[in-house]
Design an enzyme around this catalytic site. Structure first.
Site, mmCIF file in Angstrom:
data_model
loop_
_atom_site.group_PDB
_atom_site.id
_atom_site.type_symbol
_atom_site.label_atom_id
_atom_site.label_comp_id
_atom_site.label_asym_id
_atom_site.label_seq_id
_atom_site.Cartn_x
_atom_site.Cartn_y
_atom_site.Cartn_z
ATOM 1 N N GLY A 48 38.134 33.998 45.756
ATOM 2 C CA GLY A 48 39.562 34.077 46.051
ATOM 3 C C GLY A 48 40.430 32.934 45.572
ATOM 4 O O GLY A 48 41.598 33.129 45.257
ATOM 5 N N ASP A 103 41.513 29.809 49.248
ATOM 6 C CA ASP A 103 42.583 30.804 49.152
ATOM 7 C C ASP A 103 43.246 31.017 50.507
ATOM 8 O O ASP A 103 44.453 30.967 50.649
ATOM 9 C CB ASP A 103 42.045 32.132 48.595
ATOM 10 C CG ASP A 103 40.803 32.635 49.336
ATOM 11 O OD1 ASP A 103 40.251 31.911 50.203
ATOM 12 O OD2 ASP A 103 40.363 33.766 49.050
ATOM 13 N N ASP A 106 40.986 31.783 57.634
ATOM 14 C CA ASP A 106 41.165 32.794 58.679
ATOM 15 C C ASP A 106 40.549 32.214 59.958
ATOM 16 O O ASP A 106 41.177 31.410 60.643
ATOM 17 C CB ASP A 106 40.492 34.083 58.167
ATOM 18 C CG ASP A 106 40.760 35.301 59.025
ATOM 19 O OD1 ASP A 106 41.167 35.144 60.179
ATOM 20 O OD2 ASP A 106 40.551 36.425 58.545
ATOM 21 N N LYS A 134 45.949 31.489 58.637
ATOM 22 C CA LYS A 134 46.314 32.365 59.762
ATOM 23 C C LYS A 134 46.090 31.550 61.036
ATOM 24 O O LYS A 134 44.979 31.520 61.569
ATOM 25 C CB LYS A 134 45.422 33.602 59.771
ATOM 26 C CG LYS A 134 45.636 34.541 58.592
ATOM 27 C CD LYS A 134 44.660 35.711 58.652
ATOM 28 C CE LYS A 134 44.912 36.712 57.543
ATOM 29 N NZ LYS A 134 43.875 37.766 57.483
ATOM 30 N N ASP A 162 41.584 39.778 47.629
ATOM 31 C CA ASP A 162 41.297 41.171 47.297
ATOM 32 C C ASP A 162 41.208 42.099 48.505
ATOM 33 O O ASP A 162 40.979 41.651 49.630
ATOM 34 C CB ASP A 162 39.972 41.253 46.556
ATOM 35 C CG ASP A 162 38.781 41.052 47.500
ATOM 36 O OD1 ASP A 162 38.759 40.021 48.212
ATOM 37 O OD2 ASP A 162 37.904 41.931 47.562
ATOM 38 N N ARG A 168 43.478 41.228 43.240
ATOM 39 C CA ARG A 168 43.443 39.779 42.987
ATOM 40 C C ARG A 168 44.448 39.351 41.925
ATOM 41 O O ARG A 168 44.875 38.213 41.888
ATOM 42 C CB ARG A 168 42.044 39.348 42.525
ATOM 43 C CG ARG A 168 40.950 39.503 43.562
ATOM 44 C CD ARG A 168 39.699 38.757 43.098
ATOM 45 N NE ARG A 168 38.501 39.142 43.820
ATOM 46 C CZ ARG A 168 38.108 38.636 44.980
ATOM 47 N NH1 ARG A 168 38.845 37.727 45.582
ATOM 48 N NH2 ARG A 168 36.986 39.031 45.542
HETATM 49 P P1 IMP Z 1 37.126 32.660 57.405
HETATM 50 O O1 IMP Z 1 35.740 32.186 57.105
HETATM 51 O O2 IMP Z 1 37.180 33.585 58.599
HETATM 52 O O3 IMP Z 1 38.144 31.553 57.526
HETATM 53 O O4 IMP Z 1 37.558 33.597 56.216
HETATM 54 C C1 IMP Z 1 37.811 33.101 54.958
HETATM 55 C C2 IMP Z 1 37.509 34.086 53.851
HETATM 56 O O5 IMP Z 1 37.670 35.449 54.265
HETATM 57 C C3 IMP Z 1 38.505 33.869 52.743
HETATM 58 O O6 IMP Z 1 38.020 32.927 51.813
HETATM 59 C C4 IMP Z 1 38.680 35.268 52.170
HETATM 60 O O7 IMP Z 1 37.726 35.495 51.154
HETATM 61 C C5 IMP Z 1 38.421 36.197 53.335
HETATM 62 N N1 IMP Z 1 39.672 36.635 53.997
HETATM 63 C C6 IMP Z 1 40.135 36.250 55.207
HETATM 64 N N2 IMP Z 1 41.305 36.851 55.508
HETATM 65 C C7 IMP Z 1 41.593 37.650 54.437
HETATM 66 C C8 IMP Z 1 42.698 38.547 54.119
HETATM 67 O O8 IMP Z 1 43.671 38.746 54.886
HETATM 68 N N3 IMP Z 1 42.638 39.179 52.917
HETATM 69 C C9 IMP Z 1 41.614 39.007 52.039
HETATM 70 N N4 IMP Z 1 40.567 38.184 52.292
HETATM 71 C C10 IMP Z 1 40.558 37.511 53.469
#
Ligand code: IMP
Length: 178
Positions: A48, A103, A106, A134, A162, A168
């Site tokens: 991403g 990118d 979350d 977020k 994506d 993307r």
């Molecule tokens: P985390 O580990 O929960 O912080 O998620 C991070 C990864 O999840 C990012 O690097 C993205 O690849 C994917 N991701 C999280 N939220 C989204 C979204 O809203 N759209 C697309 N990919 C997301």
């Protein structure tokens, strides 16, 4: 308001290309100031972050290198569940100043995994840059140094992100409508 359809879903523009590019410029300026006179290794997280990394890195005027790593998730045994392995480390990071390029943050699980990997590599310091955050989903307490935009806890695509592999290539960020 721009709308796009990707596979079965409709998305509405949330952040324009102009706003993204302006913010990338501001973040680059801040990094250039924070690291003036120092050498930095940027670590982009695939897939991403490739677009943010490219836009950001070309605006960096420090003595800098860039490398990319990828989180490969695969199913372990039933007792271990999904295992996330970070692959692609090929630089000597010992005693280096690191800026991680993400990118989107979350829950922060990915970020935590990356930071742990960097700590065991005995880096000098770690700063985190993410295009999107977020805040209501973020459950970790790792400080995030450079944030492009804080967004609501909805699914987004574009600018490297994506939906099932597509979207993307969009220059804007779009949020899910239905
Ligand atoms: P985390 O580990 O929960 O912080 O998620 C991070 C990864 O999840 C990012 O690097 C993205 O690849 C994917 N991701 C999280 N939220 C989204 C979204 O809203 N759209 C697309 N990919 C997301």
């Amino acid at each position: 308001m721009k709308e796009v359809r990707i596979l079965d879903k409709k998305f509405r523009e949330l952040i324009s290309e102009q706003a993204i590019q302006k913010r990338v410029g501001e973040i680059a300026l801040q990094i250039n100031r924070d690291f003036v006179g120092s050498e930095v290794i940027f670590v982009g997280i695939l897939n991403g972050a490739f677009m943010f990394a490219a836009d950001l890195f070309r605006k960096i005027d420090l003595t800098a290198r860039i490398t990319f790593v990828k989180l490969a998730s695969y199913q372990g045994t039933s007792s271990t569940g999904t295992i996330m392995e970070l692959i692609g480390w090929n630089e000597d990071l010992v005693n280096k100043n690191i800026v991680v390029i993400e990118d989107i943050v979350d829950t922060g699980a990915t970020l935590e995994r990356i930071v742990n990997e960097l700590v065991i590599r005995n880096v000098a310091g770690i700063k985190i840059a993410t295009m999107l955050l977020k805040p209501t989903a973020y459950t970790r307490d790792i400080p995030i140094d450079y944030i492009g935009f804080e967004i609501p806890n909805n699914f987004v695509v574009g600018y490297g992100l994506d939906y099932n592999g597509f979207g993307r290539n969009l220059s804007e960020v779009y949020t899910l409508v239905r």
